[in-house]
Design a protein around this motif. Sequence first.
Motif, PDB file in Angstrom:
ATOM      1  N   PRO A   1      -4.767  -5.102   1.178  1.00 17.73           N
ATOM      2  CA  PRO A   1      -4.028  -5.565   0.005  1.00 17.73           C
ATOM      3  C   PRO A   1      -3.266  -6.884   0.413  1.00 17.73           C
ATOM      4  O   PRO A   1      -1.719  -7.134   0.049  1.00 17.73           O
ATOM      5  CB  PRO A   1      -2.889  -4.658  -0.351  1.00 17.73           C
ATOM      6  CG  PRO A   1      -2.724  -3.752   0.912  1.00 17.73           C
ATOM      7  CD  PRO A   1      -3.943  -3.878   1.741  1.00 17.73           C
ATOM      8  N   SER A   2      -4.002  -7.877   1.007  1.00 14.60           N
ATOM      9  CA  SER A   2      -3.359  -9.091   1.777  1.00 14.60           C
ATOM     10  C   SER A   2      -2.381  -9.747   0.680  1.00 14.60           C
ATOM     11  O   SER A   2      -3.016  -9.830  -0.402  1.00 14.60           O
ATOM     12  CB  SER A   2      -4.249  -9.668   2.322  1.00 14.60           C
ATOM     13  OG  SER A   2      -4.902  -9.198   3.281  1.00 14.60           O
TER      14      SER A   2
ATOM     15  N   PRO B   1       1.588  -3.471  -6.945  1.00  9.95           N
ATOM     16  CA  PRO B   1       1.387  -1.930  -6.284  1.00  9.95           C
ATOM     17  C   PRO B   1       0.849  -1.081  -7.573  1.00  9.95           C
ATOM     18  O   PRO B   1      -0.120  -0.243  -7.059  1.00  9.95           O
ATOM     19  CB  PRO B   1       2.506  -1.713  -5.822  1.00  9.95           C
ATOM     20  CG  PRO B   1       3.528  -3.068  -5.600  1.00  9.95           C
ATOM     21  CD  PRO B   1       2.851  -3.806  -6.719  1.00  9.95           C
ATOM     22  N   ALA B   2       1.011  -1.387  -8.695  1.00 13.77           N
ATOM     23  CA  ALA B   2       0.570  -0.575  -9.808  1.00 13.77           C
ATOM     24  C   ALA B   2      -1.120  -0.605  -9.947  1.00 13.77           C
ATOM     25  O   ALA B   2      -1.772   0.441  -9.942  1.00 13.77           O
ATOM     26  CB  ALA B   2       1.217  -0.861 -11.165  1.00 13.77           C
TER      27      ALA B   2
ATOM     28  N   TRP C   1       0.985   4.414  -2.937  1.00 11.02           N
ATOM     29  CA  TRP C   1       0.508   5.656  -2.246  1.00 11.02           C
ATOM     30  C   TRP C   1       1.100   6.905  -3.109  1.00 11.02           C
ATOM     31  O   TRP C   1       0.286   7.843  -3.518  1.00 11.02           O
ATOM     32  CB  TRP C   1       0.971   5.621  -0.898  1.00 11.02           C
ATOM     33  CG  TRP C   1      -0.097   6.884  -0.267  1.00 11.02           C
ATOM     34  CD1 TRP C   1       0.652   8.179   0.233  1.00 11.02           C
ATOM     35  CD2 TRP C   1      -1.235   7.156  -0.230  1.00 11.02           C
ATOM     36  NE1 TRP C   1      -0.359   8.988   0.607  1.00 11.02           N
ATOM     37  CE2 TRP C   1      -1.545   8.342   0.435  1.00 11.02           C
ATOM     38  CE3 TRP C   1      -2.409   6.311  -0.564  1.00 11.02           C
ATOM     39  CZ2 TRP C   1      -3.260   8.841   0.467  1.00 11.02           C
ATOM     40  CZ3 TRP C   1      -3.641   6.683  -0.425  1.00 11.02           C
ATOM     41  CH2 TRP C   1      -3.962   7.855   0.201  1.00 11.02           C
ATOM     42  N   PRO C   2       2.295   6.808  -3.475  1.00  6.88           N
ATOM     43  CA  PRO C   2       2.627   8.085  -4.087  1.00  6.88           C
ATOM     44  C   PRO C   2       2.114   8.150  -5.443  1.00  6.88           C
ATOM     45  O   PRO C   2       1.624   9.475  -5.948  1.00  6.88           O
ATOM     46  CB  PRO C   2       4.252   7.833  -4.333  1.00  6.88           C
ATOM     47  CG  PRO C   2       4.676   7.122  -3.301  1.00  6.88           C
ATOM     48  CD  PRO C   2       3.649   6.198  -3.066  1.00  6.88           C
ATOM     49  N   THR C   3       1.854   7.115  -6.221  1.00  7.86           N
ATOM     50  CA  THR C   3       0.899   7.401  -7.503  1.00  7.86           C
ATOM     51  C   THR C   3      -0.399   7.599  -7.230  1.00  7.86           C
ATOM     52  O   THR C   3      -1.088   8.558  -7.802  1.00  7.86           O
ATOM     53  CB  THR C   3       0.973   6.024  -8.170  1.00  7.86           C
ATOM     54  OG1 THR C   3       2.155   5.445  -8.520  1.00  7.86           O
ATOM     55  CG2 THR C   3       0.036   6.019  -9.460  1.00  7.86           C
TER      56      THR C   3
ATOM     57  N   LEU D   1       0.851  -1.164  -0.090  1.00  6.84           N
ATOM     58  CA  LEU D   1       0.049  -0.092   0.086  1.00  6.84           C
ATOM     59  C   LEU D   1       0.807   1.207  -0.046  1.00  6.84           C
ATOM     60  O   LEU D   1       0.524   2.263  -0.760  1.00  6.84           O
ATOM     61  CB  LEU D   1      -0.885  -0.122   1.106  1.00  6.84           C
ATOM     62  CG  LEU D   1      -2.074   0.954   1.328  1.00  6.84           C
ATOM     63  CD1 LEU D   1      -2.854   1.244   0.107  1.00  6.84           C
ATOM     64  CD2 LEU D   1      -2.797   0.695   2.579  1.00  6.84           C
ATOM     65  N   LEU D   2       1.921   1.260   0.583  1.00  2.84           N
ATOM     66  CA  LEU D   2       2.833   2.361   0.949  1.00  2.84           C
ATOM     67  C   LEU D   2       3.418   2.506  -0.588  1.00  2.84           C
ATOM     68  O   LEU D   2       3.897   3.744  -0.859  1.00  2.84           O
ATOM     69  CB  LEU D   2       3.460   2.418   2.164  1.00  2.84           C
ATOM     70  CG  LEU D   2       3.351   2.394   3.308  1.00  2.84           C
ATOM     71  CD1 LEU D   2       3.908   2.239   4.359  1.00  2.84           C
ATOM     72  CD2 LEU D   2       2.299   3.650   3.641  1.00  2.84           C
TER      73      LEU D   2
END
Length: 382
Positions: free
Chosen positions: A273-274, A320-321, A214-216, A210-211
């Motif tokens: 997001p497990s 992550p994307a 996060w910037p995106t 998740l981190l």
Amino acid sequence: MQLTILHVSQPVDGGVARVVTDLVRGQRAAGLRVLVACPSGGRLAPAAAAAGAELLEWEARRSPGPSVAAETARLRRLVRQAAPDLVHLHSSKAGLAGRLAVRGRLPTVFQPHAWSFAAATGALATAGVRWEQYATRWSSAVLCVSEQERADGEAAGIAADYTVVPNGVDLRHYAPAERRAARLSLGLDLSEPLAVCVGRLCRQKGQDLLLAAWPTVLRRVPTARLALVGGGPDQAALQDRVRTLPEPYRVRLTGDVPDPRPWLAAADLVVLPSRWEGMALAPLEAMAMARPVLLSDVPGAREQLPLADREFALVPVEDPAALAAALAGALADPMDCARRGTAARQWVTERHDIRGVVDRVAELYQKSTSEGQSTPRVPARI
């Protein structure tokens, strides 16, 4: 005749602890004598006692290791002293020590709460599968919380008497609450889009993913905020990770909280997001409070989502994307989040009421005890 049930659990926090506590409460209301053997510390012992259980202190580490022999011996003594009619083992550590301690001499229900081998790779995963294949002989029943969890067990060659009972929530406890009041109580801005992740801070729950995403998300929704609610072994590492994000990173780690409901009420979206699950409890609690969820496509996730959400409320595991794209899209439309949340509450009300779970588990107990003691049903696989 009053039935005596012994629940054995390690872990003592998170979703497993809440499942055990809910079962205790429902079983005590039905007139059963209920005991809980678990380590001291954590939330399970006081919560189970408040729900009416008799506590048996069973010190055991969360992970397997050299301590298993002593933990098994301690549990064997507790079982002899308690003389239960049925033993209900929760999660892999209790399933390991409990089946070694009881060895089919009493009706034994094993509930994986996600298979142990799903969390491992290589030789450890292979060892986990082989243990489950062997130990199933000492289970009267294996209780899965999702069809996918059952299917994964069968695919791994675990020949068991399976029963699937999806997780449930107390709909009176997790009831819709006013977002504005919750945000004021937490000192949050009333208008900023808020994503909340409730869960133990550990690799399983995927807060690191998740981190990474996060910037995106912030590039698309600059006013968005993220709250990671919970404590756990990765808390310090995640806090360090937050500090490396470009400012303003707009992330808050709350630490362990006694009650996550204010954070669920404050959220526009609840995200988890497990990397693996059986069926996570936090998303059901969020939906019961009329909040939509975004989940990785792990066992149980697809089954617990409203049909209309399954196309866009699931993302691939460890991506992550994809997580960033779905999260930004949801936070950019708070009105749609509110609409989905209303539908989610209705879905959970119809399918995941804890009272139905307690009734179905009681049916399983009745079947297991009426058929007598567990006996080996499959050949040894070692």
